[in-house]
Structures are given as C-alpha cells and as structure tokens.
Design an enzyme around this catalytic site. Structure first.
Site, PDB file in Angstrom:
ATOM      1  N   ASP A 171       0.997  -1.320   0.261  1.00  0.00           N
ATOM      2  CA  ASP A 171      -0.098   0.317  -0.080  1.00  0.00           C
ATOM      3  C   ASP A 171       0.699   1.135  -0.262  1.00  0.00           C
ATOM      4  O   ASP A 171       1.908   0.760   0.572  1.00  0.00           O
ATOM      5  CB  ASP A 171      -1.252  -0.283   1.101  1.00  0.00           C
ATOM      6  CG  ASP A 171      -1.285  -1.330   0.835  1.00  0.00           C
ATOM      7  OD1 ASP A 171      -2.150  -1.763  -0.089  1.00  0.00           O
ATOM      8  OD2 ASP A 171      -2.296  -1.857   2.425  1.00  0.00           O
ATOM      9  N   LYS A 172       0.295   2.457  -0.267  1.00  0.00           N
ATOM     10  CA  LYS A 172       1.318   4.146  -1.056  1.00  0.00           C
ATOM     11  C   LYS A 172       2.175   3.631   0.337  1.00  0.00           C
ATOM     12  O   LYS A 172       2.828   4.439   0.520  1.00  0.00           O
ATOM     13  CB  LYS A 172      -0.091   5.111  -0.756  1.00  0.00           C
ATOM     14  CG  LYS A 172       0.616   5.959  -1.153  1.00  0.00           C
ATOM     15  CD  LYS A 172      -0.209   7.221  -1.227  1.00  0.00           C
ATOM     16  CE  LYS A 172       0.648   8.601  -1.245  1.00  0.00           C
ATOM     17  NZ  LYS A 172      -0.549   9.837  -1.892  1.00  0.00           N
TER      18      LYS A 172
END
Length: 340
Positions: free
Chosen positions: A157-158
C-alpha cells in the site's frame, strides 16, 4: 498472480505519450443500432479498448451528429455521424520512465529487492498516474519496459514502507509469481497497533476477506456463506507491549488486499494512524504503522537463499521510542523462526 489481483492496464499502448490527437469520423452501421456509445465505438475502433474510449467520451472527446456526447451509455442509432478525438489519456501516458532515488537492498541480473518508502505508490492508478515505483523502475532499467508492470510481482500500500521484490527478466518474473502463488516467499511485517496485546503471544488468524458490504471502498472480514470473500491467514506475534498499544510481527500466509490491516482491526487492534480501519494518529505517526521488514525466498533462477531485512524507517523508530518500545535483536527473530 499478485495478491491484489490483475494489474494489467486496459488502455493505449505505453509508447504513445505525447502523440498527436487524431479525429476519427464514422457513420454508425445498421448492425450497431441501439448500442451504447462506448460499445459502438469499441466495435468501430477495435485497435483501442472500450475502457480507453469510455475515458475519452467522459472527457468530452466524442460527438454525435456534431453535438457533444459525454455519456458512454447513450444509445446510438443507425446512420448517426460519430466523431471521436483519439487523444492521450492519463492512463495511456502512465507507463513512462521517471528518474527517482530508489533504495535497492539486493540485486542481481535476474531480480532486485527495493526498500520502498512510505508515500510512494507502487503502480499507476486513478489519482496517481505518475511518480510511482513503476515509473522509477522504467527509468532505472531499460529492460523493465519489456516486462509486464515493469517486473512488479506484488505490491505494498502507498503508506506501507518496506521490502518488495521486482523481476528483471521474464523468466524471473514468471518464477517469482509462481513462488508467491505457492506461498514460498516469506513476507514479514512490523505493525504498531492500538491497545495492549492480551492472551497468547502468538496467534494464527484465519478469517476470509472480501469487499466490505457496508463500505465498498474498504475490505473486511466477511461471512463467506453470505458475502464474496477469499481465504486469508496471518500469523501475529507479540514483540513488545506498552500501555498505549503493541508492537507485532505479522507473517502473511496468504496475500489479500489490506490483509494485515483488516485482520488486526478485526481483532480490535487497528494499526496506528490507519484511519480506513479504525486507527488514529499516535506517537507522532500520521501514516499507517506497517513496515515490510523481511523478505526471504529461494532464488528462482540460481537456487540460492535470499533473506533481506529492511531497517526501521525514521518515523516508525521515533514512534516506538515515544511509546518506550525497543526492537528485539535480529538474531532473536531468526532463533524464533528456527524453533517453529
């Protein structure tokens, strides 16, 4: 396949960034009478995907009988004069090299292991069409342009920091995808979660994950008999406890979207600063407190053991210090692995 599903971008070829727009004018044949505009254009302009054409319609690039037509679902009639301006879209221009500093912690001619910082998106997607890890890989290695997704075989995830492996050849990519699918890649994470841990110091979580039926933008533990979901297993081990929360080591047995975040929230221990799953900023952290610390696998080409550890990023180290927590030594982790 990757844990997050198919990443192939259904759009224009990757090498058309900066291309001139082309106005295509057409007359709708009788056999397409009554079709949606996007379906009709996909049949008449087959070298472009329906998804790409839908983007153009919504951007105002289509006309019917000389008048703007911005709704892909609009029905068309035999004999209609259609015009579509075939222009580059953000998606079509996403796969371009963009130089950036990347922390490469292991590399050979077949693959590389990257230590991704929090805040870096792995793959272009709506809202993040540039400045992604994929763009950096294309700039770093010319051969990456010949690989699907520039060699990316799994993602973070970012706002999750830490390790991920990327392929540098097609043979290595296919082999790494097979290793991940066979659960032969060890992926170990550090998680700082709310509330002190209670009960057994180690716990195996076996709870299916699917789209949250009440909030479609997030995932949830679901009743597989009532809602679509996939099996998901995570091992969680207590490393340190504090009055405010706990430091956990999490090992992925499967790789579902947001798996650790969902499972810990399900247990009542959402990650610090993970607002999507019930966490709140704490200990100075404003991004979800998850770090992919260790990646271990048998090299799919050479057969050698690859076992890489990523140092704690500064923000997570500061958060541990704020709660009076320390990391156990690496050799303690390895001894615990050997004992299991």
């Amino acid at each position: 396949m990757s844990p997050d599903g198919d990443w192939d971008v259904d759009g224009e070829p990757h090498d058309d960034a900066g291309a001139e727009a082309e106005l295509r004018q057409l007359v709708l044949p009788a056999e397409l009478h009554g079709q949606r505009l996007d379906r009709a254009l996909a049949a008449l302009v087959p070298e472009f995907s329906r998804n790409y054409l839908r983007q153009l319609i919504e951007a105002g690039a289509a006309r019917i009988q000389g008048a703007p037509a911005a709704k892909p679902a609009r029905k068309v009639r035999a004999g209609d004069r259609l015009a579509i301006e075939l222009r580059p879209t953000p998606m079509s221009q996403a796969f371009v090299p963009q130089p950036m500093a990347l922390a490469v912690v292991y590399e050979d001619e077949h693959l590389a292991v990257i230590d991704k910082p929090a805040g870096l998106v792995v793959h272009p997607a709506p809202g993040n069409w540039s400045g992604t890890l994929l763009n950096g890989l294309l700039a770093r290695d010319a051969a990456a342009a010949n690989l699907p997704r520039a060699g990316i075989v799994h993602r973070l995830d970012k706002d999750t920091s830490g390790l991920l492996v990327v392929a540098r050849t097609r043979a290595a990519m296919d082999a790494l995808v097979a290793l991940i699918a066979a659960r032969q890649v060890r992926r170990e994470y550090l998680a700082l979660a709310h509330r002190p841990w209670t009960g057994a110091p180690a716990r195996e979580i076996d709870a299916p994950i699917g789209r949250d039926p009440r909030q479609r933008l997030r995932m949830a533990v679901v009743d597989a008999a009532r809602h679509p979901g996939k099996p998901a297993q995570t091992r969680c081990e207590l490393l340190r406890n504090a009055a405010q929360g706990c430091l956990l080591r999490c090992l992925l047995r499967t790789g579902r979207t947001h798996q650790i975040r969902v499972h810990l929230a399900h247990l009542g221990h959402p990650l610090v600063a993970d607002a999507l799953y019930g966490g709140a900023p704490a200990a100075g952290l404003t991004r979800q407190a998850l770090h992919a610390r260790r990646l271990a696998f048998t090299h799919p080409i050479t057969g050698q053991a690859v076992d890489v550890l990523a140092p704690l990023p500064a923000d997570l180290a500061a958060a541990l210090a704020a709660w009076g927590l320390t990391m156990p030594p690496d050799d303690m982790d390895l001894a615990a692995d050997a004992a299991r």
